[in-house]
Write a protein that holds these residues in place. Structure first.
Motif, PDB file in Angstrom:
ATOM      1  N   LYS A   1       0.539  -6.667   5.099  1.00  0.00           N
ATOM      2  CA  LYS A   1       1.063  -7.588   4.063  1.00  0.00           C
ATOM      3  C   LYS A   1       0.539  -7.198   2.695  1.00  0.00           C
ATOM      4  O   LYS A   1       1.266  -7.179   1.706  1.00  0.00           O
ATOM      5  CB  LYS A   1       0.553  -9.014   4.387  1.00  0.00           C
ATOM      6  CG  LYS A   1       1.609  -9.965   4.928  1.00  0.00           C
ATOM      7  CD  LYS A   1       1.102 -11.386   4.868  1.00  0.00           C
ATOM      8  CE  LYS A   1       0.783 -11.917   6.248  1.00  0.00           C
ATOM      9  NZ  LYS A   1       0.158 -13.243   6.220  1.00  0.00           N
ATOM     10  N   LEU A   2      -0.764  -6.898   2.641  1.00  0.00           N
ATOM     11  CA  LEU A   2      -1.399  -6.567   1.371  1.00  0.00           C
ATOM     12  C   LEU A   2      -0.844  -5.274   0.806  1.00  0.00           C
ATOM     13  O   LEU A   2      -0.535  -5.164  -0.377  1.00  0.00           O
ATOM     14  CB  LEU A   2      -2.912  -6.454   1.570  1.00  0.00           C
ATOM     15  CG  LEU A   2      -3.766  -6.488   0.297  1.00  0.00           C
ATOM     16  CD1 LEU A   2      -3.677  -7.856  -0.343  1.00  0.00           C
ATOM     17  CD2 LEU A   2      -5.211  -6.171   0.633  1.00  0.00           C
TER      18      LEU A   2
ATOM     19  N   GLU B   1      -3.380  -6.564   6.674  1.00  0.00           N
ATOM     20  CA  GLU B   1      -3.480  -5.353   5.869  1.00  0.00           C
ATOM     21  C   GLU B   1      -2.090  -4.874   5.464  1.00  0.00           C
ATOM     22  O   GLU B   1      -1.871  -4.469   4.316  1.00  0.00           O
ATOM     23  CB  GLU B   1      -4.202  -4.279   6.688  1.00  0.00           C
ATOM     24  CG  GLU B   1      -4.424  -2.994   5.900  1.00  0.00           C
ATOM     25  CD  GLU B   1      -5.251  -1.978   6.656  1.00  0.00           C
ATOM     26  OE1 GLU B   1      -5.685  -2.293   7.782  1.00  0.00           O
ATOM     27  OE2 GLU B   1      -5.458  -0.884   6.117  1.00  0.00           O
TER      28      GLU B   1
ATOM     29  N   LEU C   1      -2.676   0.185  -3.915  1.00  0.00           N
ATOM     30  CA  LEU C   1      -4.058  -0.134  -3.533  1.00  0.00           C
ATOM     31  C   LEU C   1      -4.726   1.090  -2.922  1.00  0.00           C
ATOM     32  O   LEU C   1      -4.172   1.742  -2.055  1.00  0.00           O
ATOM     33  CB  LEU C   1      -4.048  -1.283  -2.520  1.00  0.00           C
ATOM     34  CG  LEU C   1      -5.234  -2.250  -2.552  1.00  0.00           C
ATOM     35  CD1 LEU C   1      -5.492  -2.745  -3.965  1.00  0.00           C
ATOM     36  CD2 LEU C   1      -4.945  -3.424  -1.647  1.00  0.00           C
TER      37      LEU C   1
ATOM     38  N   LYS D   1       2.473  -5.730  -0.745  1.00  0.00           N
ATOM     39  CA  LYS D   1       2.466  -6.361  -2.065  1.00  0.00           C
ATOM     40  C   LYS D   1       1.919  -5.435  -3.136  1.00  0.00           C
ATOM     41  O   LYS D   1       2.368  -5.445  -4.270  1.00  0.00           O
ATOM     42  CB  LYS D   1       1.576  -7.614  -2.014  1.00  0.00           C
ATOM     43  CG  LYS D   1       2.255  -8.841  -1.477  1.00  0.00           C
ATOM     44  CD  LYS D   1       1.414 -10.065  -1.808  1.00  0.00           C
ATOM     45  CE  LYS D   1       1.984 -11.298  -1.142  1.00  0.00           C
ATOM     46  NZ  LYS D   1       1.179 -12.486  -1.449  1.00  0.00           N
ATOM     47  N   TYR D   2       0.918  -4.671  -2.781  1.00  0.00           N
ATOM     48  CA  TYR D   2       0.273  -3.794  -3.754  1.00  0.00           C
ATOM     49  C   TYR D   2       0.230  -2.375  -3.205  1.00  0.00           C
ATOM     50  O   TYR D   2      -0.798  -1.937  -2.703  1.00  0.00           O
ATOM     51  CB  TYR D   2      -1.153  -4.275  -4.052  1.00  0.00           C
ATOM     52  CG  TYR D   2      -1.236  -5.754  -4.386  1.00  0.00           C
ATOM     53  CD1 TYR D   2      -1.652  -6.666  -3.432  1.00  0.00           C
ATOM     54  CD2 TYR D   2      -0.874  -6.226  -5.645  1.00  0.00           C
ATOM     55  CE1 TYR D   2      -1.727  -8.022  -3.716  1.00  0.00           C
ATOM     56  CE2 TYR D   2      -0.943  -7.567  -5.933  1.00  0.00           C
ATOM     57  CZ  TYR D   2      -1.364  -8.463  -4.975  1.00  0.00           C
ATOM     58  OH  TYR D   2      -1.433  -9.792  -5.254  1.00  0.00           O
TER      59      TYR D   2
ATOM     60  N   LYS E   1      -9.838   3.908  -0.451  1.00  0.00           N
ATOM     61  CA  LYS E   1     -11.175   3.426  -0.128  1.00  0.00           C
ATOM     62  C   LYS E   1     -11.362   2.026  -0.694  1.00  0.00           C
ATOM     63  O   LYS E   1     -11.659   1.879  -1.860  1.00  0.00           O
ATOM     64  CB  LYS E   1     -12.227   4.368  -0.741  1.00  0.00           C
ATOM     65  CG  LYS E   1     -12.839   5.334   0.255  1.00  0.00           C
ATOM     66  CD  LYS E   1     -13.849   6.261  -0.426  1.00  0.00           C
ATOM     67  CE  LYS E   1     -15.213   5.580  -0.539  1.00  0.00           C
ATOM     68  NZ  LYS E   1     -16.205   6.456  -1.165  1.00  0.00           N
ATOM     69  N   PRO E   2     -11.185   1.026   0.138  1.00  0.00           N
ATOM     70  CA  PRO E   2     -11.254  -0.336  -0.394  1.00  0.00           C
ATOM     71  C   PRO E   2     -12.645  -0.720  -0.871  1.00  0.00           C
ATOM     72  O   PRO E   2     -12.793  -1.350  -1.898  1.00  0.00           O
ATOM     73  CB  PRO E   2     -10.844  -1.207   0.806  1.00  0.00           C
ATOM     74  CG  PRO E   2     -11.171  -0.377   1.997  1.00  0.00           C
ATOM     75  CD  PRO E   2     -10.973   1.035   1.597  1.00  0.00           C
ATOM     76  N   GLY E   3     -13.675  -0.346  -0.153  1.00  0.00           N
ATOM     77  CA  GLY E   3     -15.010  -0.759  -0.558  1.00  0.00           C
ATOM     78  C   GLY E   3     -15.668   0.250  -1.461  1.00  0.00           C
ATOM     79  O   GLY E   3     -16.870   0.264  -1.621  1.00  0.00           O
ATOM     80  N   GLY E   4     -14.875   1.102  -2.030  1.00  0.00           N
ATOM     81  CA  GLY E   4     -15.433   2.224  -2.787  1.00  0.00           C
ATOM     82  C   GLY E   4     -15.816   1.894  -4.204  1.00  0.00           C
ATOM     83  O   GLY E   4     -15.986   0.754  -4.575  1.00  0.00           O
TER      84      GLY E   4
ATOM     85  N   PHE F   1     -14.213  -0.985  -6.833  1.00  0.00           N
ATOM     86  CA  PHE F   1     -14.532  -2.382  -6.555  1.00  0.00           C
ATOM     87  C   PHE F   1     -15.984  -2.683  -6.912  1.00  0.00           C
ATOM     88  O   PHE F   1     -16.298  -3.696  -7.544  1.00  0.00           O
ATOM     89  CB  PHE F   1     -14.216  -2.649  -5.082  1.00  0.00           C
ATOM     90  CG  PHE F   1     -14.980  -3.780  -4.485  1.00  0.00           C
ATOM     91  CD1 PHE F   1     -15.790  -3.581  -3.380  1.00  0.00           C
ATOM     92  CD2 PHE F   1     -14.891  -5.051  -5.028  1.00  0.00           C
ATOM     93  CE1 PHE F   1     -16.489  -4.626  -2.826  1.00  0.00           C
ATOM     94  CE2 PHE F   1     -15.591  -6.112  -4.480  1.00  0.00           C
ATOM     95  CZ  PHE F   1     -16.396  -5.885  -3.373  1.00  0.00           C
TER      96      PHE F   1
END
Lengths: 449, 121
Positions: free
Chosen positions: B36-37, B34, B44, B40-41, B47-50, B53
């Motif tokens: 790392k991600l 996480e 982001l 990079k971004y 809410k990732p699953g919000g 997406f």
């Protein structure tokens, strides 16, 4: 007879391997197999591909004069099920890719199956013709009409045998019922109805009626901004015609009873494994999304596939699964790159064997995994031409998660993520499995004795 | 490795402890990924699953082409090139207007599946 048997998993025995598909490395995107399904008796095996085509294989009858061909699957019929379409009103491209095929139980000589793409479900009839009528009165053998004035006698046409011809014809087209993309179809045990599920809704159809369907589940929020989860898979119970389940992108499964109300928005049972809040990460919800749900043949259990594991649930216990099998736990330390290359969204399917004693699912690098529920053993096998010779046993594979790589082990970093096995199927009775590896279909059989 | 959870009751405490350490060890790679991600971004979302997406998922296949927009843009630009679609033709961003080249070509007529070619080995 179990597939995984003998001392350790090392001696999984498989007799015959048939790899069907293109010989050359060059293949079209249209050739990618998108669904595999055995018929209820297992004598037919259907595959659907991205190009909208269906290919059906039939198992050869035992033949004493050709002992090696016992139980081989050969091409029986092939047809174009769906074509690419463009919805001009919504500016939407509709792929012809076959998402699912489901067989109807056999009732007569002809065979029936349902095939679906994102928007339209079709009922296909596959029938054999091995006789031809000869000796018509009004026309010649070559089809030319005879001059009626010259017909002086009447004859009764007789049926003569001909080379077997297998014909596929679309009998019903169930269209215009889904705003979103269809991910599942499931034939009911009443053999009269079936369900189709898209991202937000589930519809109930009667096999004879194409202009109407009942909406039984609708999870679309009034305000789309509030959308938090979508339906990922749905299936009817194998024996109870009023029961269905559907899984969600949040890792939950809802069981609905159509007797309790016409609209099954409120579930009868809610299955969710409690999550440890301290282990939550950015990826938690994404990897918990259920990509497939399948009832056991017994109807007592169901199995769900999420990104890293397969879980078996007892329908009588909603609080947590009774079994969890790790498919490729070593990928947990690769989630960042798997998110970047979109692999984290891959939808793997899973299946039971006929006696519910074993389960199977796919992975990457053309690997697939089998778990024996009674001996608690599991094995990783590979479906590839280079690594399996016909009629030889499959060699188990091992992935090295870290540290020193042993001989014959494959390191996580050398896994090919473009070689994914998403679709597998198990013969309903025997130990025969079908594995789709991109554009190739592999059929493995257990050694008899 | 498979876990059978129904027999946990008698040895519940030790089982939980074991699970705790396993989870902690399992948690570290996920959290590291996480981080790392996020590195990079950075933008982001929380809410990732919000909604974003899921909305993207629901809109798969959406292609827009408005001949009016296209011709107006061409006229405005005069001799300049219209911004091209870039590698991901599905994403329409910024000033990009879908051009006829971006839309999918009508697929060629039926070709028999190679699986039906009967090449069995």
């Amino acid at each position: 007879m179990l597939v995984c048997q003998g001392p350790g998993i090392g001696s999984v025995t498989h007799k015959s391997t048939w790899a069907l598909g293109a010989r050359t490395k060059k293949w079209l995107l249209a050739d990618v197999i998108s669904t595999v399904e055995f018929s209820h008796s297992g004598d037919l095996l259907a595959t659907g591909d991205k190009g909208g085509r269906v290919v059906i294989f039939q198992r050869e009858q035992e033949n004493k004069s050709r002992p090696h061909s016992r139980g081989e699957y050969n091409v029986y019929s092939t047809f174009q099920s769906h074509e690419p379409e463009f919805d001009y009103l919504k500016s939407l491209e509709i792929e012809e890719k076959i998402n699912k095929i489901r067989w109807l139980p056999q009732q007569g000589a002809a065979r029936f199956l349902l095939s679906t793409n994102d928007k339209t479900i079709k009922l296909w009839k596959i029938s054999e013709r091995d006789k031809r009528a000869e000796g018509y009165n009004l026309k010649d053998e070559d089809g030319r009409l005879r001059d009626p004035l010259r017909i002086t006698a009447l004859r009764v046409p007789i049926l003569k045998p001909m080379d077997l011809m297998v014909e596929a014809s679309p009998r019903r087209i169930f269209a215009n019922a889904h705003t979103y993309h269809i991910n599942s179809i499931s034939v009911n045990s009443d053999h009269e109805t079936y369900l189709s599920a898209d991202d937000l809704r589930i519809n109930l159809w009667h096999l004879e009626i194409t202009d109407r369907s009942f909406n039984i589940v609708d999870i679309k929020p009034a305000n789309m901004e509030e959308l938090t989860e979508v339906i990922t898979a749905a299936e009817f119970h194998p024996h109870q015609c009023n029961v269905l389940v559907y899984s969600s992108s949040k890792g939950t499964i809802r069981l609905c009873d159509m007797r309790s109300s016409a609209l099954c928005d409120r579930h009868s049972k809610f299955f969710e494994e409690p999550e440890d809040p301290s282990s939550r990460s950015f990826f938690s919800e994404i990897i918990s999304s259920v990509s497939d749900v399948k009832f056991s043949h017994s109807g007592r259990y169901m199995m769900t596939r999420d990104y890293l594991s397969v879980k078996v649930w007892d329908l009588n216990m909603e609080s947590r699964p009774v079994e969890t099998h790790q498919v490729h736990e070593y990928l947990r330390s690769k989630l960042c790159s798997l998110y970047e290359n979109d692999c984290i969204f891959d939808k793997f399917e899973c299946c039971w064997n006929g006696s519910d004693s074993a389960i199977m699912t796919g992975s990457y690098n053309n690997f697939f995994r089998m778990f024996d529920r009674t001996t608690w053993r599991d094995v990783t096998l590979e479906a590839s031409r280079e690594n399996s010779k016909p009629r030889a046993s499959l060699k188990p594979r091992r992935v090295c998660a870290g540290g020193k790589r042993k001989k014959d082990e494959v390191s996580v970093d050398s896994l090919d993520f473009s070689k994914k096995i998403l679709h597998t199927a198990w013969h309903p009775v025997e130990n025969i499995i079908a594995v789709a590896a991109t554009n190739n279909l592999y059929i493995f059989q257990d050694k008899a004795n | 490795m498979s876990q059978k959870q129904e027999e946990e009751n008698p040895a519940e405490e030790t089982g939980e402890e074991k699970q705790d350490t396993q989870e902690k060890e399992g948690m570290l790679p996920e959290r590291a990924e996480e981080a790392k991600l996020k590195a990079k971004y950075p933008s982001l979302g929380q809410k990732p699953g919000g909604s974003d997406f899921l909305m993207k998922r629901l809109q798969k296949g959406q292609k827009y082409f408005d001949s009016g927009d296209y011709n107006m843009a061409k006229a405005k630009m005069k001799n300049k090139q219209l911004p091209s679609a870039g590698p991901d033709k599905n994403l329409v961003t910024g000033d990009h207007i879908p051009t006829p080249q971006d839309l999918p070509q009508r697929k060629s007529s039926l070709v028999t599946s190679k699986l039906a070619g009967g090449q069995v080995e």
